[in-house]
Design a protein around this motif. Structure first.
Motif, PDB file in Angstrom:
ATOM      1  N   GLY A  48       0.687  -1.161   0.058  1.00  0.00           N
ATOM      2  CA  GLY A  48       0.060   0.166  -0.107  1.00  0.00           C
ATOM      3  C   GLY A  48       0.767   1.232   0.130  1.00  0.00           C
ATOM      4  O   GLY A  48       2.254   1.199  -0.233  1.00  0.00           O
ATOM      5  N   ASP A  49       0.262   2.402   0.250  1.00  0.00           N
ATOM      6  CA  ASP A  49       0.756   3.613   0.359  1.00  0.00           C
ATOM      7  C   ASP A  49       1.884   3.952   1.260  1.00  0.00           C
ATOM      8  O   ASP A  49       3.089   4.541   1.216  1.00  0.00           O
ATOM      9  N   THR A  50       1.667   3.265   2.531  1.00  0.00           N
ATOM     10  CA  THR A  50       2.385   3.492   3.535  1.00  0.00           C
ATOM     11  C   THR A  50       3.549   2.831   3.350  1.00  0.00           C
ATOM     12  O   THR A  50       4.864   3.125   3.462  1.00  0.00           O
ATOM     13  N   ALA A  51       3.584   1.488   2.712  1.00  0.00           N
ATOM     14  CA  ALA A  51       4.824   0.564   2.377  1.00  0.00           C
ATOM     15  C   ALA A  51       5.847   1.162   1.394  1.00  0.00           C
ATOM     16  O   ALA A  51       7.058   1.265   1.624  1.00  0.00           O
ATOM     17  N   CYS A  52       5.111   1.757   0.311  1.00  0.00           N
ATOM     18  CA  CYS A  52       5.752   2.504  -0.739  1.00  0.00           C
ATOM     19  C   CYS A  52       6.602   3.811  -0.143  1.00  0.00           C
ATOM     20  O   CYS A  52       7.768   3.833  -0.119  1.00  0.00           O
ATOM     21  N   GLU A  53       6.031   4.305   0.646  1.00  0.00           N
ATOM     22  CA  GLU A  53       6.329   5.715   1.391  1.00  0.00           C
ATOM     23  C   GLU A  53       7.629   5.212   2.237  1.00  0.00           C
ATOM     24  O   GLU A  53       8.954   5.900   2.121  1.00  0.00           O
ATOM     25  N   GLU A  54       7.593   4.128   2.924  1.00  0.00           N
ATOM     26  CA  GLU A  54       8.581   3.597   3.923  1.00  0.00           C
ATOM     27  C   GLU A  54       9.745   3.259   3.071  1.00  0.00           C
ATOM     28  O   GLU A  54      10.979   3.648   3.302  1.00  0.00           O
ATOM     29  N   ALA A  55       9.461   2.508   1.928  1.00  0.00           N
ATOM     30  CA  ALA A  55      10.303   1.994   1.110  1.00  0.00           C
ATOM     31  C   ALA A  55      11.372   3.200   0.388  1.00  0.00           C
ATOM     32  O   ALA A  55      12.331   2.742   0.327  1.00  0.00           O
ATOM     33  N   ILE A  56      10.644   4.018  -0.011  1.00  0.00           N
ATOM     34  CA  ILE A  56      11.323   5.213  -0.729  1.00  0.00           C
ATOM     35  C   ILE A  56      12.182   5.873   0.457  1.00  0.00           C
ATOM     36  O   ILE A  56      13.188   6.180   0.077  1.00  0.00           O
ATOM     37  N   LYS A  86       0.614  -9.974  -3.224  1.00  0.00           N
ATOM     38  CA  LYS A  86      -0.043 -10.095  -4.333  1.00  0.00           C
ATOM     39  C   LYS A  86       0.938  -9.951  -5.443  1.00  0.00           C
ATOM     40  O   LYS A  86       2.074  -9.656  -5.399  1.00  0.00           O
ATOM     41  N   ASP A  87       0.397 -10.076  -6.890  1.00  0.00           N
ATOM     42  CA  ASP A  87       1.302  -9.745  -7.930  1.00  0.00           C
ATOM     43  C   ASP A  87       1.201  -8.161  -8.482  1.00  0.00           C
ATOM     44  O   ASP A  87       1.603  -7.871  -9.700  1.00  0.00           O
ATOM     45  N   TYR A  88       0.693  -7.448  -7.695  1.00  0.00           N
ATOM     46  CA  TYR A  88       0.449  -5.890  -7.845  1.00  0.00           C
ATOM     47  C   TYR A  88       0.674  -4.938  -6.590  1.00  0.00           C
ATOM     48  O   TYR A  88       0.338  -5.745  -5.599  1.00  0.00           O
ATOM     49  N   LEU A  89       0.708  -3.843  -6.814  1.00  0.00           N
ATOM     50  CA  LEU A  89       1.106  -2.904  -5.564  1.00  0.00           C
ATOM     51  C   LEU A  89      -0.552  -2.168  -5.656  1.00  0.00           C
ATOM     52  O   LEU A  89      -0.927  -1.786  -6.576  1.00  0.00           O
TER      53      LEU A  89
END
Ligand code: NDP
Length: 315
Positions: A155-163, A178-181
């Motif tokens: 989700g957005d949180t995971a992406c924000e944290e990864a960035i 899953k196979d998509y974000l």
């Protein structure tokens, strides 16, 4: 066992609880605030807050919460470092009991207990908590400079944290079941632009390993299918970003909650289905989860409680 009466009991102490404290104490309602297990709430786990109005240069989360707390104290709110463990909303005044068995009889209650990060439920998350496992990249990312880490979630949180982590760390794995974000387009685009983020789609974590701290994770891809494969990744930090759950367990059976446990509020006001009980902040907000929204709803709950008490001739 001590007993006391109050006009307004505020349960919880993030931006919602403290703001409710400012408004109700300025209205001379002498509120009592129970801060709970995490005084100041989730913001005490963040570093810089850049989007709260009034701080053009940004502010540290714990410092901002201290400001709001001090403001509530200034007008006479009574703030206690204690936890309400049991409530009975079947009749008014409401009986609320704390962890030492002391009882507060409250004419009105504002619930502002917030939300907490979810974990996968692996025994290893407990084993390595504080030793490589974290649910807050902005709090703990600094410890992993130039190291390899993984973030779980799509989700957005995971992406924000990864960035965020990709600016500090050598490599960031994003473990997505899953196979998509699920994250928004803009986030997906930013992730794709980062060369040191590798997305592991269709993957679940089954365990962690390491001597004195996390040294790696066991991963399964395509679990339960004929393509199932198992492999390990070497990491020093394991970050959870799989959403939050509201801290509302003690209210189950006392007020209406939605399927995910969020407190149902009227919407136009902060009223719950129990007259005299109001809810503010993330415990009633699955959607926005922003400090400024929580503070605003704390203000609304305070005004709602004040009006409720006035209508019941108890001012
Ligand atoms: P979400 O519920 O949106 O995403 C949770 C993610 O975790 C999903 O990818 C989900 O997978 C995954 N997940 C859940 N449980 C597990 C599990 N047991 N194992 C593995 N993966 C799991 O939560 P967020 O915290 O990301 O976002 C909450 C809200 O806040 C959203 O509305 C979001 O848009 C918003 N937000 C906005 C931001 C911004 O705009 N800057 C920043 C952060 C949040 P699956 O997809 O398979 O269900």
């Amino acid at each position: 066992m001590a007993e006391e009466k109050t006009r307004v009991l505020i349960i919880g102490s993030g931006p919602a609880g403290y703001t409710a404290g400012i408004y109700t104490s300025r209205a001379t309602l002498n509120p009592v605030i129970y801060e709970g297990n995490q005084p100041g709430g989730q913001l005490t786990q963040t570093t810089e807050v850049e989007n709260f109005p009034g701080y053009p240069e940004g502010v540290q989360g714990p410092e901002m919460m201290d400001h709001i707390r001090t403001q509530a104290l200034r007008f006479g709110a009574e703030i206690r470092s204690k936890v309400i463990t049991k409530v009975d909303f079947s009749s008014r005044p409401f009986r609320c009991e704390d962890e030492s068995g002391d009882v507060v009889w409250a004419e009105s209650v504002i619930i502002a207990t917030g939300a907490s990060a979810k974990y996968l439920g692996l025994a290893d998350e407990e084993k390595y908590r504080g030793l490589g496992v974290s649910a807050c990249a902005t709090c703990d990312g600094f410890f992993y400079r130039k190291k390899d880490v993984a973030v779980v979630g799509g989700g957005d949180t995971a992406c924000e944290e990864a960035i965020y982590l990709s600016t500090l760390c050598r490599k960031v794995y994003l473990i997505v079941r899953k196979d998509y974000l699920r994250a928004s387009d803009v986030m997906r685009k930013r992730i794709a632009e980062r060369e040191n983020i590798e997305i592991l789609f269709n993957c679940n974590t089954t365990g962690l390993f390491g001597e004195d701290g996390v040294e790696g994770a066991h991963i399964v891809r395509h679990v339960g299918t004929d393509k199932e494969e198992h492999f390990d990744i070497a990491i020093d930090g394991f970050f959870l970003a799989i959403g939050h759950h509201p801290n509302t367990e003690i209210f189950r059976g006392q007020i209406d909650l939605d399927a995910e446990g969020y407190i149902k509020v009227d919407g136009v006001t902060t009223a719950t289905n129990v007259d005299g009980v109001f809810a503010a902040g993330d415990c009633a907000d699955p959607r926005y989860r922003q400090a400024i929204v929580a503070a605003g709803s704390g203000c609304r709950a305070a005004l709602d409680a004040e009006k409720f008490l006035m209508d019941h001739e108890e001012l």
